[in-house]
Design a protein around this motif. Structure first.
Motif, PDB file in Angstrom:
ATOM      1  N   GLY A 199       0.788  -1.222   0.000  1.00 28.19           N
ATOM      2  CA  GLY A 199       0.000   0.000   0.000  1.00 28.19           C
ATOM      3  C   GLY A 199       0.819   1.271   0.000  1.00 28.19           C
ATOM      4  N   LEU A 200       2.158   1.140   0.000  1.00 20.58           N
ATOM      5  CA  LEU A 200       3.018   2.319  -0.107  1.00 20.58           C
ATOM      6  C   LEU A 200       4.342   1.898  -0.711  1.00 20.58           C
ATOM      7  CD1 LEU A 200       4.791   3.410   3.156  1.00 20.58           C
ATOM      8  CD2 LEU A 200       3.546   1.281   3.025  1.00 20.58           C
ATOM      9  N   ILE A 201       5.123   2.895  -1.140  1.00 19.61           N
ATOM     10  CA  ILE A 201       6.427   2.672  -1.761  1.00 19.61           C
ATOM     11  C   ILE A 201       7.489   3.270  -0.853  1.00 19.61           C
ATOM     12  CG2 ILE A 201       7.837   3.002  -3.826  1.00 19.61           C
ATOM     13  CD1 ILE A 201       5.087   3.800  -5.230  1.00 19.61           C
ATOM     14  N   LYS A 202       8.380   2.440  -0.311  1.00 23.53           N
ATOM     15  CA  LYS A 202       9.425   2.911   0.601  1.00 23.53           C
ATOM     16  C   LYS A 202      10.757   3.024  -0.157  1.00 23.53           C
ATOM     17  CE  LYS A 202      12.560   2.678   4.087  1.00 23.53           C
ATOM     18  NZ  LYS A 202      12.359   1.776   5.213  1.00 23.53           N
ATOM     19  N   VAL A 203      11.381   4.182  -0.064  1.00 20.46           N
ATOM     20  CA  VAL A 203      12.710   4.407  -0.609  1.00 20.46           C
ATOM     21  C   VAL A 203      13.540   5.128   0.446  1.00 20.46           C
ATOM     22  CG1 VAL A 203      12.016   4.386  -3.036  1.00 20.46           C
ATOM     23  CG2 VAL A 203      11.919   6.531  -1.742  1.00 20.46           C
ATOM     24  N   ALA A 204      14.798   5.436   0.113  1.00 20.05           N
ATOM     25  CA  ALA A 204      15.677   6.002   1.136  1.00 20.05           C
ATOM     26  C   ALA A 204      16.678   6.979   0.538  1.00 20.05           C
ATOM     27  CB  ALA A 204      16.430   4.886   1.863  1.00 20.05           C
ATOM     28  N   GLY A 205      16.962   8.024   1.292  1.00 23.63           N
ATOM     29  CA  GLY A 205      18.024   8.953   0.943  1.00 23.63           C
ATOM     30  C   GLY A 205      19.302   8.591   1.666  1.00 23.63           C
ATOM     31  N   GLY A 206      20.323   9.410   1.488  1.00 25.72           N
ATOM     32  CA  GLY A 206      21.591   9.210   2.180  1.00 25.72           C
ATOM     33  C   GLY A 206      21.801  10.300   3.210  1.00 25.72           C
ATOM     34  N   PHE A 207      22.973  10.311   3.800  1.00 27.52           N
ATOM     35  CA  PHE A 207      23.293  11.299   4.829  1.00 27.52           C
ATOM     36  C   PHE A 207      23.586  12.636   4.157  1.00 27.52           C
ATOM     37  CE2 PHE A 207      26.421  13.040   8.041  1.00 27.52           C
ATOM     38  CZ  PHE A 207      25.456  13.337   8.986  1.00 27.52           C
TER      39      PHE A 207
END
Length: 300
Positions: free
Chosen positions: A133-141
């Motif tokens: 039900g959602l799309i999880k992504v990630a950034g960096g520092f």
């Protein structure tokens, strides 16, 4: 023309957004990573106990941000939701590259958008029909590397095709404006279709206000890690944003990532009463109940 009421895609099917109840907007029932050897969340009975405790404290919905390839146990989520009475929202998406073996990344790199769309519209492989039900992504520092840009481009495409919100792990709460520049500026995702997680870990009031003014949802999720004590500043940050007119942009979560994390019951047993004393019950109710309805609804 009559517009259909917004729905949220849970592991038991789509439900009206106004039936979520009290929402833990960022948590994990199951998760594993090579960065946390021996600290996996993979015990079904412990997950069930956390959900029962959350339900007993008035909890209605838990949003699991565990993405593809990190032990999200989609095959167990529907049964856990049914047994506990807590609605569960599952995630597709991809975390930072360091959380995966290189061969796994190589196998999906060229088809990420298709993978995300398939898991939202058809189901997670091996999940018994459970859909994300959602799309999880990630950034960096304090920035975005090539992997983050690749996954965010795929997430933007999947969002356009499904209406699912994009939820972003911010490393130690940093890089929020870079994420918005890419997703909303370059890739054209509406800011209110983006949730920025872990902002409590970087109590930068100017960044918080800029992100809220852009229209994104701001997640304050999870107790501080050792040597990163920012919990005591969270009420101040939430109040400043609410006073500035951004009360409708705020979300709260427990972010259980290891067996010793206080987790989702802690969100309602300790965090909620403390925030009610500092902010008032009406605002906390808005953050836990009203705001998630818009944040997690499927909407293009």
């Amino acid at each position: 023309m009559v517009t259909a009421p917004p729905v949220v895609r849970t592991v038991l099917g789509d439900v009206p957004a106004d039936r979520l109840g009290v929402v833990d907007a960022h948590d994990h029932l199951f998760i594993r990573s090579p960065l946390l050897p021996g600290q996996e969340l993979d015990d079904t009975e412990e997950a069930a106990a956390r959900l029962r405790a959350f339900h007993g404290l008035g909890g209605g919905t838990v949003v699991q941000w565990t993405p593809y390839g990190m032990g999200r146990r989609a095959d167990r989520l529907a049964a856990l939701s049914e047994e506990s009475g807590v609605q569960v929202v599952a995630a597709t998406g991809l975390h930072q590259a360091v959380h995966y073996p290189p061969d796994l990344l190589d196998s999906v790199r060229d088809s990420l958008a298709e993978l995300f769309v398939r898991e939202i519209t058809e189901g997670i492989e091996g999940g018994g029909g459970v859909r994300a039900g959602l799309i999880k992504v990630a950034g960096g520092f304090h920035g975005l590397d090539a992997h983050a840009r690749l996954t965010m481009r795929a997430a933007a495409e999947a969002h356009r095709r499904t209406g699912a919100v994009i939820a972003v792990h911010l490393e130690l709460g940093t890089g929020a404006l870079d994420v918005l520049d890419l997703l909303c500026g370059e890739l054209g995702v509406a800011p209110d279709r983006v949730i920025l997680g872990h902002l409590n870990r970087s109590p930068d009031a100017a960044v918080h206000r800029q992100a809220a003014a852009a229209g994104a949802y701001l997640g304050f999720d999870g107790p501080s890690r050792a040597n990163h004590a920012t919990d005591w500043r969270m009420p101040e940050a939430l109040k400043a944003l609410a006073d500035a007119g951004f009360a409708d942009r705020l979300l709260l979560g427990g972010d259980t990532v290891t067996p010793d994390t206080p987790g989702m019951p802690y969100l309602l047993r300790r965090v909620r009463p403390g925030l009610e004393l500092a902010l008032g019950e009406e605002l906390v109710e808005r953050i836990l109940v009203s705001n998630p309805r818009g944040a997690f609804a499927l909407r293009r």
